[in-house]
Design a protein around this motif. Structure first.
Motif, PDB file in Angstrom:
ATOM      1  N   ILE A 244       0.737  -1.374   0.057  1.00 42.56           N
ATOM      2  CA  ILE A 244      -0.018   0.048  -0.093  1.00 42.56           C
ATOM      3  C   ILE A 244       0.714   1.220   0.079  1.00 42.56           C
ATOM      4  N   ALA A 245       1.889   1.444   0.952  1.00 48.21           N
ATOM      5  CA  ALA A 245       2.788   2.303   0.753  1.00 48.21           C
ATOM      6  C   ALA A 245       3.523   2.644  -0.498  1.00 48.21           C
ATOM      7  N   SER A 246       3.957   1.725  -1.221  1.00 49.52           N
ATOM      8  CA  SER A 246       4.504   1.905  -2.636  1.00 49.52           C
ATOM      9  C   SER A 246       3.318   2.256  -3.491  1.00 49.52           C
ATOM     10  N   LEU A 247       2.369   1.709  -3.427  1.00 48.10           N
ATOM     11  CA  LEU A 247       1.160   2.294  -4.296  1.00 48.10           C
ATOM     12  C   LEU A 247       0.617   3.666  -4.083  1.00 48.10           C
ATOM     13  N   ASN A 248       0.745   3.954  -2.896  1.00 43.72           N
ATOM     14  CA  ASN A 248       0.448   5.511  -2.560  1.00 43.72           C
ATOM     15  C   ASN A 248       1.663   6.328  -2.775  1.00 43.72           C
ATOM     16  N   ASP A 249       2.908   5.851  -2.915  1.00 46.00           N
ATOM     17  CA  ASP A 249       4.075   6.654  -3.512  1.00 46.00           C
ATOM     18  C   ASP A 249       3.846   6.697  -4.874  1.00 46.00           C
ATOM     19  N   ARG A 250       3.535   5.641  -5.643  1.00 48.07           N
ATOM     20  CA  ARG A 250       3.303   6.077  -6.980  1.00 48.07           C
ATOM     21  C   ARG A 250       2.045   7.028  -7.459  1.00 48.07           C
ATOM     22  N   CYS A 251       1.076   7.203  -6.597  1.00 49.80           N
ATOM     23  CA  CYS A 251       0.022   7.866  -6.839  1.00 49.80           C
ATOM     24  C   CYS A 251       0.499   9.361  -6.717  1.00 49.80           C
ATOM     25  N   ARG A 252       1.251   9.464  -5.485  1.00 51.89           N
ATOM     26  CA  ARG A 252       1.911  10.933  -4.944  1.00 51.89           C
ATOM     27  C   ARG A 252       2.771  11.490  -6.145  1.00 51.89           C
ATOM     28  N   HIS A 253       3.630  10.425  -6.610  1.00 56.47           N
ATOM     29  CA  HIS A 253       4.571  11.059  -7.944  1.00 56.47           C
ATOM     30  C   HIS A 253       3.864  11.064  -9.224  1.00 56.47           C
ATOM     31  N   GLY A 254       2.539  10.837  -9.300  1.00 58.65           N
ATOM     32  CA  GLY A 254       1.992  10.911 -10.658  1.00 58.65           C
ATOM     33  C   GLY A 254       2.220   9.731 -11.776  1.00 58.65           C
ATOM     34  N   LEU A 255       2.523   8.700 -10.969  1.00 54.08           N
ATOM     35  CA  LEU A 255       2.837   7.430 -11.903  1.00 54.08           C
ATOM     36  C   LEU A 255       1.684   6.408 -11.843  1.00 54.08           C
ATOM     37  N   ASP A 256       0.758   6.800 -11.255  1.00 58.07           N
ATOM     38  CA  ASP A 256      -0.397   5.774 -11.336  1.00 58.07           C
ATOM     39  C   ASP A 256      -1.660   6.318 -12.227  1.00 58.07           C
ATOM     40  N   ARG A 257      -1.616   5.602 -13.545  1.00 58.27           N
ATOM     41  CA  ARG A 257      -2.415   6.041 -14.434  1.00 58.27           C
ATOM     42  C   ARG A 257      -4.061   6.210 -14.009  1.00 58.27           C
ATOM     43  N   THR A 258      -4.455   5.334 -12.983  1.00 58.48           N
ATOM     44  CA  THR A 258      -5.744   5.600 -12.652  1.00 58.48           C
ATOM     45  C   THR A 258      -5.998   6.564 -11.379  1.00 58.48           C
ATOM     46  N   GLY A 259      -4.936   7.056 -10.953  1.00 57.38           N
ATOM     47  CA  GLY A 259      -5.115   7.971  -9.906  1.00 57.38           C
ATOM     48  C   GLY A 259      -5.360   9.313 -10.186  1.00 57.38           C
ATOM     49  N   ARG A 260      -6.017   9.855  -9.270  1.00 59.89           N
ATOM     50  CA  ARG A 260      -6.516  11.350  -9.494  1.00 59.89           C
ATOM     51  C   ARG A 260      -5.859  12.074  -8.254  1.00 59.89           C
ATOM     52  N   ILE A 261      -5.809  13.490  -8.626  1.00 59.62           N
ATOM     53  CA  ILE A 261      -5.179  14.388  -7.967  1.00 59.62           C
ATOM     54  C   ILE A 261      -6.067  15.712  -7.799  1.00 59.62           C
ATOM     55  N   VAL A 262      -6.532  15.881  -6.631  1.00 63.39           N
ATOM     56  CA  VAL A 262      -7.533  16.855  -6.411  1.00 63.39           C
ATOM     57  C   VAL A 262      -6.935  18.129  -5.425  1.00 63.39           C
ATOM     58  N   ILE A 263      -6.852  19.448  -5.878  1.00 62.88           N
ATOM     59  CA  ILE A 263      -6.426  20.409  -5.095  1.00 62.88           C
ATOM     60  C   ILE A 263      -7.628  21.302  -4.551  1.00 62.88           C
ATOM     61  N   THR A 264      -7.948  21.387  -3.440  1.00 60.27           N
ATOM     62  CA  THR A 264      -8.895  22.060  -3.069  1.00 60.27           C
ATOM     63  C   THR A 264      -9.042  23.500  -3.422  1.00 60.27           C
ATOM     64  N   ARG A 265     -10.498  24.069  -3.580  1.00 60.74           N
ATOM     65  CA  ARG A 265     -10.539  25.576  -4.180  1.00 60.74           C
ATOM     66  C   ARG A 265      -9.978  26.479  -2.806  1.00 60.74           C
ATOM     67  N   THR A 266     -10.180  26.102  -1.605  1.00 58.53           N
ATOM     68  CA  THR A 266      -9.651  26.837  -0.568  1.00 58.53           C
ATOM     69  C   THR A 266      -8.009  27.002  -0.635  1.00 58.53           C
ATOM     70  N   CYS A 267      -7.497  25.824  -0.983  1.00 56.71           N
ATOM     71  CA  CYS A 267      -5.962  25.710  -1.047  1.00 56.71           C
ATOM     72  C   CYS A 267      -5.640  26.734  -2.101  1.00 56.71           C
ATOM     73  N   LEU A 268      -6.095  26.539  -3.475  1.00 60.54           N
ATOM     74  CA  LEU A 268      -5.616  27.334  -4.434  1.00 60.54           C
ATOM     75  C   LEU A 268      -5.956  28.848  -3.983  1.00 60.54           C
ATOM     76  N   GLY A 269      -7.253  29.075  -3.441  1.00 57.40           N
ATOM     77  CA  GLY A 269      -7.401  30.440  -3.109  1.00 57.40           C
ATOM     78  C   GLY A 269      -6.513  30.935  -1.994  1.00 57.40           C
ATOM     79  N   THR A 270      -5.954  30.272  -1.264  1.00 56.71           N
ATOM     80  CA  THR A 270      -4.904  30.722  -0.321  1.00 56.71           C
ATOM     81  C   THR A 270      -3.641  31.351  -0.942  1.00 56.71           C
ATOM     82  N   PHE A 271      -3.318  30.728  -2.094  1.00 51.73           N
ATOM     83  CA  PHE A 271      -2.187  31.274  -2.745  1.00 51.73           C
ATOM     84  C   PHE A 271      -2.480  32.217  -4.049  1.00 51.73           C
ATOM     85  N   ALA A 272      -3.402  32.136  -4.472  1.00 54.46           N
ATOM     86  CA  ALA A 272      -3.830  32.997  -5.876  1.00 54.46           C
ATOM     87  C   ALA A 272      -5.046  33.722  -5.873  1.00 54.46           C
ATOM     88  N   ASP A 273      -4.994  34.571  -6.489  1.00 52.59           N
ATOM     89  CA  ASP A 273      -6.318  35.460  -6.818  1.00 52.59           C
ATOM     90  C   ASP A 273      -6.701  35.610  -8.348  1.00 52.59           C
TER      91      ASP A 273
END
Length: 122
Positions: free
Chosen positions: A16-45
């Protein structure tokens, strides 16, 4: 070397740790990455600043390393970006992204989603 060969002899937690690392590094073809609006709004206008922040935050999350001897599933962590703590969490869902995965070690039935957020999202 295939994924199956690489995980032979590993514990469930290590797989599981290895598969999670693959997701975090963008190597999981079926993985999804979501950045919340609140997070983006904290750093950008504006949209361009959001794109830059998104790319930089993702680069920092991918550079994140766990301590030597870490025994977790590597499903969460935190980084500092722009003077703010940014958190990430990886969840394992079923193939339809409706429920938890029936077997997070089996990539054929699991879809990982990494959510990147700030404290206000917790």
């Amino acid at each position: 070397m295939s994924l199956a060969t690489a995980i032979a002899g590993m514990s469930e937690r290590e797989i599981i740790a290895s598969l999670n690392d693959r997701c975090r590094h963008g190597l999981d073809r079926t993985g999804r990455i979501v950045i919340t609006r609140t997070c983006l709004g904290t750093f950008a206008d504006n949209t361009m600043a959001e794109l830059v922040a998104q790319a930089q935050i993702l680069a920092e999350v991918r550079k994140f390393t766990y301590p030597e001897g870490d025994r977790t599933e590597r499903d969460r962590g935190q980084i500092e970006y722009g003077g703010t703590t940014v958190y990430f969490q990886i969840d394992a869902y079923d193939a339809d992204l409706k429920w938890g995965s029936p077997d997070p070690t089996d990539v054929s039935v699991t879809r990982r989603v990494m959510t990147i957020m700030v404290r206000e999202d917790l």
